[in-house]
Design a protein around this motif. Structure first.
Motif, mmCIF file in Angstrom:
data_model
loop_
_atom_site.group_PDB
_atom_site.id
_atom_site.type_symbol
_atom_site.label_atom_id
_atom_site.label_comp_id
_atom_site.label_asym_id
_atom_site.label_seq_id
_atom_site.Cartn_x
_atom_site.Cartn_y
_atom_site.Cartn_z
ATOM 1 N N PHE A 170 0.810 -1.212 0.000
ATOM 2 C CA PHE A 170 0.000 0.000 0.000
ATOM 3 C C PHE A 170 0.850 1.271 0.000
ATOM 4 C CE2 PHE A 170 -2.951 3.153 1.792
ATOM 5 C CZ PHE A 170 -4.058 2.923 0.998
ATOM 6 N N ASP A 171 2.052 1.186 0.568
ATOM 7 C CA ASP A 171 2.905 2.372 0.704
ATOM 8 C C ASP A 171 3.921 2.521 -0.428
ATOM 9 O OD1 ASP A 171 1.630 3.138 2.968
ATOM 10 O OD2 ASP A 171 3.260 2.702 4.358
ATOM 11 N N ARG A 172 3.720 1.832 -1.530
ATOM 12 C CA ARG A 172 4.701 1.903 -2.616
ATOM 13 C C ARG A 172 4.942 3.336 -3.084
ATOM 14 N NH1 ARG A 172 1.878 -1.841 -6.780
ATOM 15 N NH2 ARG A 172 0.113 -1.221 -5.482
ATOM 16 N N ASP A 173 3.883 4.126 -3.145
ATOM 17 C CA ASP A 173 4.030 5.495 -3.645
ATOM 18 C C ASP A 173 4.828 6.381 -2.703
ATOM 19 O OD1 ASP A 173 1.934 5.240 -1.814
ATOM 20 O OD2 ASP A 173 0.907 7.019 -2.598
ATOM 21 N N ILE A 174 4.537 6.298 -1.408
ATOM 22 C CA ILE A 174 5.278 7.150 -0.473
ATOM 23 C C ILE A 174 6.678 6.598 -0.193
ATOM 24 C CG2 ILE A 174 3.208 8.128 0.595
ATOM 25 C CD1 ILE A 174 3.527 6.232 2.894
ATOM 26 N N ASP A 175 6.851 5.280 -0.310
ATOM 27 C CA ASP A 175 8.184 4.700 -0.135
ATOM 28 C C ASP A 175 9.155 5.240 -1.188
ATOM 29 O OD1 ASP A 175 7.560 3.252 2.092
ATOM 30 O OD2 ASP A 175 7.293 1.338 1.061
ATOM 31 N N GLN A 176 8.645 5.531 -2.373
ATOM 32 C CA GLN A 176 9.495 6.063 -3.440
ATOM 33 C C GLN A 176 9.980 7.482 -3.140
ATOM 34 O OE1 GLN A 176 6.913 5.697 -6.826
ATOM 35 N NE2 GLN A 176 7.079 3.462 -6.915
ATOM 36 N N LYS A 177 9.316 8.156 -2.212
ATOM 37 C CA LYS A 177 9.672 9.535 -1.878
ATOM 38 C C LYS A 177 10.592 9.633 -0.666
ATOM 39 C CE LYS A 177 5.111 11.084 -3.472
ATOM 40 N NZ LYS A 177 3.843 11.742 -3.078
ATOM 41 N N MET A 178 10.796 8.536 0.036
ATOM 42 C CA MET A 178 11.591 8.549 1.266
ATOM 43 C C MET A 178 12.923 7.860 1.029
ATOM 44 S SD MET A 178 8.447 7.592 3.869
ATOM 45 C CE MET A 178 9.278 7.957 5.409
ATOM 46 N N SER A 179 14.004 8.508 1.422
ATOM 47 C CA SER A 179 15.343 7.987 1.129
ATOM 48 C C SER A 179 15.588 6.617 1.751
ATOM 49 C CB SER A 179 16.406 8.977 1.608
ATOM 50 O OG SER A 179 16.311 9.193 3.003
ATOM 51 N N ARG A 234 13.174 -0.401 -1.257
ATOM 52 C CA ARG A 234 12.288 -1.527 -0.987
ATOM 53 C C ARG A 234 11.820 -2.137 -2.301
ATOM 54 N NH1 ARG A 234 8.599 0.799 4.088
ATOM 55 N NH2 ARG A 234 10.224 0.529 5.694
ATOM 56 N N LEU A 235 11.757 -3.450 -2.328
ATOM 57 C CA LEU A 235 11.532 -4.164 -3.584
ATOM 58 C C LEU A 235 10.179 -3.855 -4.220
ATOM 59 C CD1 LEU A 235 13.109 -7.618 -2.695
ATOM 60 C CD2 LEU A 235 14.114 -5.709 -3.939
ATOM 61 N N LEU A 236 9.155 -3.679 -3.412
ATOM 62 C CA LEU A 236 7.855 -3.344 -3.984
ATOM 63 C C LEU A 236 7.831 -1.918 -4.505
ATOM 64 C CD1 LEU A 236 5.633 -5.264 -1.464
ATOM 65 C CD2 LEU A 236 5.342 -5.370 -3.938
ATOM 66 N N MET A 279 11.044 12.107 14.156
ATOM 67 C CA MET A 279 11.839 13.319 14.328
ATOM 68 C C MET A 279 13.183 13.210 13.606
ATOM 69 S SD MET A 279 12.574 15.443 17.867
ATOM 70 C CE MET A 279 10.831 15.538 18.263
ATOM 71 N N PHE A 280 13.890 12.086 13.788
ATOM 72 C CA PHE A 280 15.193 12.011 13.115
ATOM 73 C C PHE A 280 15.078 11.593 11.643
ATOM 74 C CE2 PHE A 280 15.302 7.733 15.279
ATOM 75 C CZ PHE A 280 15.484 6.910 14.186
ATOM 76 N N ARG A 281 13.848 11.219 11.230
ATOM 77 C CA ARG A 281 13.580 10.968 9.810
ATOM 78 C C ARG A 281 12.633 12.027 9.256
ATOM 79 N NH1 ARG A 281 17.028 7.062 7.653
ATOM 80 N NH2 ARG A 281 17.179 5.252 9.038
ATOM 81 N N MET A 282 12.640 13.213 9.834
ATOM 82 C CA MET A 282 11.622 14.213 9.541
ATOM 83 C C MET A 282 11.588 14.616 8.071
ATOM 84 S SD MET A 282 10.399 17.335 11.876
ATOM 85 C CE MET A 282 12.002 18.081 12.114
ATOM 86 N N GLN A 283 12.737 14.731 7.442
ATOM 87 C CA GLN A 283 12.749 15.139 6.040
ATOM 88 C C GLN A 283 12.070 14.103 5.161
ATOM 89 O OE1 GLN A 283 13.736 18.242 4.962
ATOM 90 N NE2 GLN A 283 12.635 17.512 3.152
ATOM 91 N N ASP A 284 12.254 12.837 5.480
ATOM 92 C CA ASP A 284 11.578 11.772 4.749
ATOM 93 C C ASP A 284 10.058 11.914 4.866
ATOM 94 O OD1 ASP A 284 13.562 10.417 3.481
ATOM 95 O OD2 ASP A 284 13.750 8.810 4.951
#
Length: 287
Positions: free
Chosen positions: A60-69, A74-76, A182-187
């Motif tokens: 389900f998170d394939r779209d947002i996973d592509q935006k996070m470093s 991730r394979l999907l 917080m430490f992944r805030m930019q993602d």
């Protein structure tokens, strides 16, 4: 390919949750007795259901996973694994895990683990994570289910002790998750996920985290105060909770929030591991 299918179950998350399953199992086993095969089946059943939830989350998170470093590989998200095949895989994992708990533990533990799955997949992953700052709170409910299942697998009934355990792990999830955000805030900003540090800022998030750590400490100590644990538990829990409070209540600035949040996160892992281990140690006289 096998390695890839294992990776989309998020083994690190599974292991972390199994530690909390041990906490619930050990707490209940002091009155009901240790049953080695039951423990193994409980861990297996919960692991399979969590793996299923993680696979669905990856789909389900394939779209947002592509935006996070941290998730772009991730394979999907990369399309290296077919989403339809992954969904079938998730269904098989879910049915297998539920069947193990139903047959080898009891129906109550199977029902509760399914409720946790529903909260994680439908309420958290598919809605609140993307649309509400309360997503973390909703996710904390599913995150507190594994220790409850560990407890119920032994007792087959919900008691005050079980509810305290559940509340304690709900409270633990909040500062733990906010620290990651917080430490992944930019993602999270890149993916437009409305977590509290992004929406309300790091200082408000810190105040919430301090409140949750303090509340967690009170509930954790109440387990001893109400006679559900021994002096070993009191000693270890007091120590790790004090440490978590000291770390969380440290001053915070725009220059130090990344290191501060990483410290809170790492300490939270020591807290849950310490409590789980001491509950296991307290079980020794009953073996």
């Amino acid at each position: 390919m096998i390695k890839g299918y294992i990776s989309i179950t998020k083994p690190g998350i599974i292991i972390g949750n199994l530690i909390s399953v041990l906490a619930g199992y050990f707490l209940a086993a002091k009155t009901e007795g240790l049953n080695g095969p039951l423990l193994i089946y409980t861990l297996l059943g919960v692991a399979l259901v969590i793996a299923s939830g993680c696979v669905i989350n990856n789909i389900f998170d394939r779209d947002i996973d592509q935006k996070m470093s941290r998730t772009q590989s991730r394979l999907l998200a990369k399309g290296a694994i077919n989403a339809d095949a992954a969904f079938v895989y998730a269904v098989v994992l879910l049915l297998s895990g539920t069947a193990v708990l139903y047959q080898k533990a009891n129906p109550l533990s199977a029902v509760v683990v399914l409720l946790g799955f529903v909260f994680y997949v439908f309420f958290y992953t598919m809605w609140y994570k993307r649309h509400s700052v309360y997503g973390t709170l909703v996710g904390s409910v599913s995150g507190a289910v594994p220790p409850l299942v560990g407890y119920l697998a032994v007792t087959n009934y919900i008691s005050l002790e079980a509810m305290l355990l559940f509340i304690m792990f709900c409270l633990w999830q909040m500062p733990h998750s906010y620290a990651i955000a917080m430490f992944r805030m930019q993602d999270y900003k890149n993916a437009e996920i409305p977590v509290l540090p992004v929406v309300e800022g790091i200082h408000k998030a810190r105040r919430h985290m301090m409140a949750y750590v303090a509340a967690f400490t009170l509930v954790a100590l109440a387990m001893f105060g109400l006679g559900f644990s021994g002096y070993e538990y009191l000693l270890v829990t007091s120590g790790v909770c004090l440490w978590w409070c000291v770390v969380t209540f440290r001053p915070l600035s725009e220059d130090t929030y990344v290191q501060w949040s990483k410290s809170v996160f790492k300490t939270s892992l020591f807290v849950v591991t310490g409590i789980s281990c001491v509950l296991g140690l307290e079980l020794i006289p009953f073996i």
